[in-house]
Design a protein around this motif. Structure first.
Motif, PDB file in Angstrom:
ATOM      1  N   PRO A 106       0.830  -1.203   0.000  1.00 21.84           N
ATOM      2  CA  PRO A 106       0.000   0.000   0.000  1.00 21.84           C
ATOM      3  C   PRO A 106       0.859   1.246   0.000  1.00 21.84           C
ATOM      4  CG  PRO A 106       0.010  -1.033   2.177  1.00 21.84           C
ATOM      5  CD  PRO A 106       0.701  -1.975   1.241  1.00 21.84           C
ATOM      6  N   ALA A 107       0.320   2.329  -0.598  1.00 19.77           N
ATOM      7  CA  ALA A 107       1.087   3.563  -0.752  1.00 19.77           C
ATOM      8  C   ALA A 107       1.463   4.175   0.597  1.00 19.77           C
ATOM      9  CB  ALA A 107       0.293   4.569  -1.584  1.00 19.77           C
ATOM     10  N   ASP A 108       0.676   3.910   1.684  1.00 20.89           N
ATOM     11  CA  ASP A 108       0.979   4.496   2.978  1.00 20.89           C
ATOM     12  C   ASP A 108       1.827   3.573   3.844  1.00 20.89           C
ATOM     13  OD1 ASP A 108      -0.923   2.577   3.386  1.00 20.89           O
ATOM     14  OD2 ASP A 108      -2.333   3.849   4.490  1.00 20.89           O
ATOM     15  N   ASP A 109       2.378   2.525   3.275  1.00 13.26           N
ATOM     16  CA  ASP A 109       3.239   1.607   3.994  1.00 13.26           C
ATOM     17  C   ASP A 109       4.528   2.334   4.372  1.00 13.26           C
ATOM     18  OD1 ASP A 109       5.001  -0.395   4.826  1.00 13.26           O
ATOM     19  OD2 ASP A 109       4.112  -1.884   3.486  1.00 13.26           O
ATOM     20  N   PRO A 110       4.897   2.353   5.667  1.00 13.97           N
ATOM     21  CA  PRO A 110       6.130   3.057   6.054  1.00 13.97           C
ATOM     22  C   PRO A 110       7.379   2.414   5.479  1.00 13.97           C
ATOM     23  CG  PRO A 110       5.258   1.806   7.906  1.00 13.97           C
ATOM     24  CD  PRO A 110       4.203   1.765   6.830  1.00 13.97           C
ATOM     25  N   GLY A 111       7.279   1.205   4.951  1.00 14.84           N
ATOM     26  CA  GLY A 111       8.434   0.524   4.397  1.00 14.84           C
ATOM     27  C   GLY A 111       8.659   0.770   2.925  1.00 14.84           C
ATOM     28  N   VAL A 112       7.860   1.643   2.305  1.00 12.01           N
ATOM     29  CA  VAL A 112       8.026   1.928   0.884  1.00 12.01           C
ATOM     30  C   VAL A 112       7.980   3.429   0.641  1.00 12.01           C
ATOM     31  CG1 VAL A 112       6.959  -0.258   0.189  1.00 12.01           C
ATOM     32  CG2 VAL A 112       5.553   1.796   0.321  1.00 12.01           C
ATOM     33  N   VAL A 113       8.555   3.842  -0.493  1.00 14.84           N
ATOM     34  CA  VAL A 113       8.478   5.230  -0.945  1.00 14.84           C
ATOM     35  C   VAL A 113       7.775   5.229  -2.289  1.00 14.84           C
ATOM     36  CG1 VAL A 113       9.764   7.297  -1.582  1.00 14.84           C
ATOM     37  CG2 VAL A 113      10.624   5.806   0.230  1.00 14.84           C
ATOM     38  N   GLU A 114       6.771   6.075  -2.450  1.00 16.88           N
ATOM     39  CA  GLU A 114       5.977   6.080  -3.682  1.00 16.88           C
ATOM     40  C   GLU A 114       6.433   7.190  -4.628  1.00 16.88           C
ATOM     41  OE1 GLU A 114       1.322   6.347  -5.225  1.00 16.88           O
ATOM     42  OE2 GLU A 114       1.796   6.524  -3.094  1.00 16.88           O
ATOM     43  N   THR A 121       6.531   2.124  -6.640  1.00 19.78           N
ATOM     44  CA  THR A 121       7.001   2.297  -5.273  1.00 19.78           C
ATOM     45  C   THR A 121       8.378   1.650  -5.140  1.00 19.78           C
ATOM     46  OG1 THR A 121       5.964   0.245  -4.485  1.00 19.78           O
ATOM     47  CG2 THR A 121       4.672   2.280  -4.312  1.00 19.78           C
ATOM     48  N   PHE A 122       9.158   2.173  -4.188  1.00 15.60           N
ATOM     49  CA  PHE A 122      10.488   1.648  -3.904  1.00 15.60           C
ATOM     50  C   PHE A 122      10.526   1.136  -2.464  1.00 15.60           C
ATOM     51  CE2 PHE A 122      11.003   4.784  -7.211  1.00 15.60           C
ATOM     52  CZ  PHE A 122      12.019   4.303  -8.034  1.00 15.60           C
ATOM     53  N   PRO A 123      11.239   0.041  -2.208  1.00 15.28           N
ATOM     54  CA  PRO A 123      11.384  -0.401  -0.819  1.00 15.28           C
ATOM     55  C   PRO A 123      12.345   0.514  -0.071  1.00 15.28           C
ATOM     56  CG  PRO A 123      12.744  -1.763  -2.265  1.00 15.28           C
ATOM     57  CD  PRO A 123      11.948  -0.849  -3.160  1.00 15.28           C
ATOM     58  N   LEU A 124      11.977   0.891   1.142  1.00 14.13           N
ATOM     59  CA  LEU A 124      12.823   1.752   1.963  1.00 14.13           C
ATOM     60  C   LEU A 124      13.658   0.856   2.871  1.00 14.13           C
ATOM     61  CD1 LEU A 124      13.317   4.798   2.392  1.00 14.13           C
ATOM     62  CD2 LEU A 124      11.707   4.698   4.290  1.00 14.13           C
ATOM     63  N   LEU A 125      14.882   0.574   2.467  1.00 18.56           N
ATOM     64  CA  LEU A 125      15.744  -0.355   3.188  1.00 18.56           C
ATOM     65  C   LEU A 125      16.315   0.285   4.443  1.00 18.56           C
ATOM     66  CD1 LEU A 125      17.761  -1.838   0.161  1.00 18.56           C
ATOM     67  CD2 LEU A 125      15.547  -2.570   1.070  1.00 18.56           C
ATOM     68  N   ASP A 126      16.881  -0.562   5.318  1.00 16.98           N
ATOM     69  CA  ASP A 126      17.547  -0.054   6.517  1.00 16.98           C
ATOM     70  C   ASP A 126      18.682   0.878   6.112  1.00 16.98           C
ATOM     71  OD1 ASP A 126      15.894  -1.552   8.104  1.00 16.98           O
ATOM     72  OD2 ASP A 126      17.309  -3.209   8.378  1.00 16.98           O
ATOM     73  N   GLY A 127      18.795   2.010   6.788  1.00 14.45           N
ATOM     74  CA  GLY A 127      19.830   2.979   6.485  1.00 14.45           C
ATOM     75  C   GLY A 127      19.410   4.010   5.457  1.00 14.45           C
ATOM     76  N   TRP A 128      18.191   3.870   4.889  1.00 17.06           N
ATOM     77  CA  TRP A 128      17.687   4.800   3.878  1.00 17.06           C
ATOM     78  C   TRP A 128      16.487   5.553   4.432  1.00 17.06           C
ATOM     79  CZ3 TRP A 128      19.906   5.500  -0.992  1.00 17.06           C
ATOM     80  CH2 TRP A 128      20.922   4.604  -1.322  1.00 17.06           C
ATOM     81  N   VAL A 129      16.339   6.805   3.997  1.00 17.26           N
ATOM     82  CA  VAL A 129      15.244   7.645   4.471  1.00 17.26           C
ATOM     83  C   VAL A 129      14.641   8.412   3.302  1.00 17.26           C
ATOM     84  CG1 VAL A 129      16.229   7.941   6.774  1.00 17.26           C
ATOM     85  CG2 VAL A 129      16.811   9.572   4.973  1.00 17.26           C
ATOM     86  N   ARG A 130      13.459   8.959   3.525  1.00 20.50           N
ATOM     87  CA  ARG A 130      12.856   9.845   2.539  1.00 20.50           C
ATOM     88  C   ARG A 130      13.670  11.142   2.463  1.00 20.50           C
ATOM     89  NH1 ARG A 130       8.960   6.762   4.694  1.00 20.50           N
ATOM     90  NH2 ARG A 130       7.325   5.976   3.299  1.00 20.50           N
ATOM     91  N   PRO A 131      13.742  11.755   1.289  1.00 17.29           N
ATOM     92  CA  PRO A 131      14.631  12.910   1.129  1.00 17.29           C
ATOM     93  C   PRO A 131      14.165  14.125   1.915  1.00 17.29           C
ATOM     94  CG  PRO A 131      13.289  12.608  -0.844  1.00 17.29           C
ATOM     95  CD  PRO A 131      13.046  11.406   0.027  1.00 17.29           C
ATOM     96  N   GLU A 132      15.124  14.804   2.539  1.00 15.75           N
ATOM     97  CA  GLU A 132      14.883  16.067   3.237  1.00 15.75           C
ATOM     98  C   GLU A 132      16.043  17.013   2.944  1.00 15.75           C
ATOM     99  OE1 GLU A 132      14.294  15.545   7.364  1.00 15.75           O
ATOM    100  OE2 GLU A 132      12.462  14.350   7.169  1.00 15.75           O
TER     101      GLU A 132
END
Length: 297
Positions: A106-114, A121-132
């Protein structure tokens, strides 16, 4: 305990109900409906008995969810928001066959980036974050934290993943587009930035370490990976991945990977793990053309 499949109040749109498949939220939503008479059960149990059973089961479900939420943590723990909670509406009586469970996250899954414009969607692996606070365009994720660049510039990041759509080019072959883009990707990442600085002292040489076809979200794509040597610092890796979008006009999607090669850089295997985890967004609209780039020189 995991709640059973059913319709629950949508945690992100409380005015709607959303289908929970037993393990994850799906993209199926509906307006709340008033519960009608409980239909007679095919096993001969009376409607009144079935209603009593459903009421009892619902009470047990709410108690289990509340207990689970206490053990999982407070509101700041994202695990308490991945399924129906005690504040959601009780499951409505099932009057029709449930929608099929989706295999896509799902798009609101904290483990993925849409990337909604490209429908993936992309999997958000350990050590990776959404861009800031990222100056580069179209970045979908970065490694956590920054460091002082070894050459000119202020700060650098150990890893970036960028997603774009190729438009304005007559060429549509993923192989040719990937081969044309990787050189530009290396220059932009390790040679000179947009304001003329050289964060790594400039690009000195490169070596092709991987190239070939790859399946991405059920589509036939192609990737090219370079190991680059820089004047300062440990150098790094760049990869250009191109595959046709599964939505809209099916314009080619370009995904760039930029990894530092030093001991503090992300594992090189993350390139393959992220590629393997790319998925189409369930229920994507007629889009598919996101931030565009012109044809490569």
């Amino acid at each position: 305990m995991t709640p059973p499949p059913g319709w629950y109040r949508d945690p992100h749109a409380p005015h709607l109900e959303r289908w929970w498949d037993g393990t994850a939220w799906t993209e199926h939503r509906r307006a709340p409906e008033a519960a009608g008479p409980v239909p007679p059960s095919p096993d001969g149990v009376s409607g009144r008995a079935k209603a009593v059973a459903l009421t009892t089961a619902g009470a047990v479900l709410v108690a289990a969810i509340v207990t689970g939420a206490v053990f999982l943590g407070g509101d700041d723990d994202p695990r308490t928001r991945t399924g129906p909670t005690a504040t959601g509406s009780a499951p409505a009586p099932q009057t029709s066959s449930p929608p099929p469970s989706s295999s896509e996250p799902p798009a609101d899954d904290p483990g993925v980036v849409e990337d909604p414009l490209n429908g993936i969607t992309f999997p958000l692996l350990d050590g990776w974050v959404r861009p800031e606070n990222v100056a580069e365009d179209d970045v979908v994720m970065t490694t956590d934290g920054t460091y002082d660049c070894p050459g000119e510039g202020s700060v650098c990041r150990h890893g970036l993943v960028i997603s774009r759509t190729v438009t304005g080019a007559d060429e549509t072959s993923p192989e040719l587009l990937a081969k044309e883009d990787v050189s530009e990707a290396a220059d932009e990442a390790f040679h000179e930035d947009t304001i003329g600085r050289r964060p790594y002292g400039g690009l000195e040489s490169h070596q092709v370490v991987k190239a070939g076809p790859v399946a991405v979200a059920g589509r036939a794509g192609y990737l090219v990976r370079w190991r680059v040597t820089t004047a300062e610092g440990p150098g790094g890796y760049v990869q250009s991945l191109v595959f046709p979008s599964s939505v809209g006009t099916e314009s080619p999607v370009l995904v760039r990977y930029v990894f530092d090669a030093g001991e503090d850089g992300p594992p090189l295997a993350d390139m393959d793990r992220i590629t393997e985890g790319i998925r189409s967004v369930t229920g994507a609209g007629s889009g598919g053309v996101g931030s565009s780039i012109g044809p490569a020189d």
